[in-house]
Design a protein around this motif. Sequence first.
Motif, short mmCIF file in Angstrom:
data_model
loop_
_atom_site.label_atom_id
_atom_site.label_comp_id
_atom_site.label_asym_id
_atom_site.label_seq_id
_atom_site.Cartn_x
_atom_site.Cartn_y
_atom_site.Cartn_z
N UNK A 148 0.80 -1.23 0.00
CA UNK A 148 0.00 0.00 0.00
C UNK A 148 0.84 1.28 0.00
N UNK A 149 2.16 1.16 0.21
CA UNK A 149 3.03 2.34 0.18
C UNK A 149 4.12 2.20 -0.88
N UNK A 150 3.87 1.40 -1.89
CA UNK A 150 4.91 1.06 -2.87
C UNK A 150 5.45 2.29 -3.60
N UNK A 151 4.57 3.25 -3.91
CA UNK A 151 5.00 4.44 -4.66
C UNK A 151 5.80 5.37 -3.77
N UNK A 152 5.30 5.60 -2.55
CA UNK A 152 6.03 6.46 -1.62
C UNK A 152 7.43 5.90 -1.37
N UNK A 153 7.53 4.59 -1.17
CA UNK A 153 8.82 3.96 -0.89
C UNK A 153 9.74 4.07 -2.10
N UNK A 154 9.19 3.88 -3.29
CA UNK A 154 9.98 3.93 -4.53
C UNK A 154 10.70 5.27 -4.66
N UNK A 155 9.96 6.36 -4.47
CA UNK A 155 10.57 7.68 -4.67
C UNK A 155 11.48 8.08 -3.51
N UNK A 156 11.11 7.73 -2.30
CA UNK A 156 11.97 8.07 -1.16
C UNK A 156 13.32 7.37 -1.26
N UNK A 157 13.29 6.08 -1.62
CA UNK A 157 14.53 5.31 -1.70
C UNK A 157 15.37 5.71 -2.92
N UNK A 158 14.70 6.04 -4.03
CA UNK A 158 15.41 6.32 -5.27
C UNK A 158 15.90 7.76 -5.35
N UNK A 159 15.03 8.70 -4.90
CA UNK A 159 15.30 10.12 -5.13
C UNK A 159 15.61 10.90 -3.86
N UNK A 160 15.30 10.35 -2.70
CA UNK A 160 15.61 11.05 -1.46
C UNK A 160 14.42 11.70 -0.79
N UNK A 161 14.69 12.35 0.35
CA UNK A 161 13.63 12.89 1.20
C UNK A 161 12.84 14.03 0.54
N UNK A 162 13.44 14.71 -0.43
CA UNK A 162 12.73 15.80 -1.10
C UNK A 162 11.51 15.31 -1.87
N UNK A 163 11.42 13.99 -2.05
CA UNK A 163 10.34 13.42 -2.87
C UNK A 163 9.26 12.72 -2.03
N UNK A 164 9.28 12.94 -0.73
CA UNK A 164 8.29 12.29 0.15
C UNK A 164 6.88 12.75 -0.21
N UNK A 165 6.67 14.06 -0.30
CA UNK A 165 5.34 14.58 -0.64
C UNK A 165 4.93 14.15 -2.04
N UNK A 166 5.86 14.21 -2.99
CA UNK A 166 5.62 13.79 -4.36
C UNK A 166 5.13 12.33 -4.38
N UNK A 167 5.81 11.47 -3.64
CA UNK A 167 5.43 10.06 -3.58
C UNK A 167 4.08 9.86 -2.93
N UNK A 168 3.80 10.64 -1.87
CA UNK A 168 2.54 10.50 -1.15
C UNK A 168 1.36 10.91 -2.04
N UNK A 169 1.51 12.01 -2.78
CA UNK A 169 0.44 12.47 -3.67
C UNK A 169 0.17 11.44 -4.77
#
Length: 359
Positions: A148-169
């Motif tokens: 259920x958090x696959x997208x958020x995890x993908x961007x956080x791990x790949x791109x870093x903390x700046x992408x947390x909101x991006x992944x959540x949206x």
Amino acid sequence: MQFEGEPFIFDASILQHQSHIPPQFVWPNHEKPCSEPPPILDVPPIDLGGFLSGDPEAVSNAARLVDQACRKHGFFLVINHGTELKLIEEAHKGIDFFFRKPLEEKQKALRKPGDHCGYASSFTNRFSSKLPWKETLSFRYSADSHLSHIIQSYFSELMGEDYVTFGRVNQKYCDAMSNLSLNVMELLGMSLGVGPRYFREFFEGNDSIMRMNYYPPCQQPDLALGTGPHCDPTSLTILHQDEVGGLEVFVDEKWHSIPPNPQAFVVNIGDTFMALSNGIYKSCLHRAVVNSRHPRKSLAFFLSPRMNKIVSPPEQLVDEENPRNYPDFTWQLLLEFTQKHYRADMKTLQAFVTWLGVN
């Protein structure tokens, strides 16, 4: 300087300021955009809220309209869809957030050869001609409760903390698209006469693909295409266009446009669902054109079944008058075929069936 055999790097920040586009992006004359604006395609707006309300007249009307459209060309609009406009706006802002980054930042998410996820600039690692004038960012979505958090995890791990909101949206947007897709599947089940549950249950736990498309301004839009003519190999595409427009569909031997409607989603049948409907509903050729003034942005959710799910039509859609059109296959095999062996185009499904018979 580019050496022979090296992939061409599509960097819009440089290319759009040159007087001519590179030859790799020039399409053959018979595939170039129409010289005059094409006619508008008559696509019915389907009141999904009315259908889901259970009102007999609304259900009958929606099923009739979608059946007519899907037998002819497979495109329709969905209105009263229940997705918050604020969420759609946030997802569109995410396109700007990502594609305005420097090339080296975007390439942290670079798509690997043979993969379907990641950042791609014109598929330049796979093809050397007829390149699309666009950048894309694709990522996996799963309706499996364990992911259920696959997208958020993908961007956080790949791109870093700046992408947390991006992944959540994007996680929230894809959850909404998955839910919308399942509601559309109820409608397609009713229109095909197999009942509302059959296709909905088939796609519960779907393993789908989300794609952000960014088409930069092109100084010679009459020579290029944003996306070349193709049918989607997936099951169902739910598209939200920005206000710029550029989607064209090939119907009755000519191209037609589908203008943007911020209140609606454009939905179209893909090759996998065409096989699932035993060829009754059509996967139709479409493309995207570009312009010299404005970037165009779109959000595309490609509904697909779980990877190992057998794609086989329900028995109600097969009889002596309508024998089987396609052999059984898994979505995983078709996806692998399009990524490793074949560029999706107007004959992807036929080429895949031939390939299946050989392998």
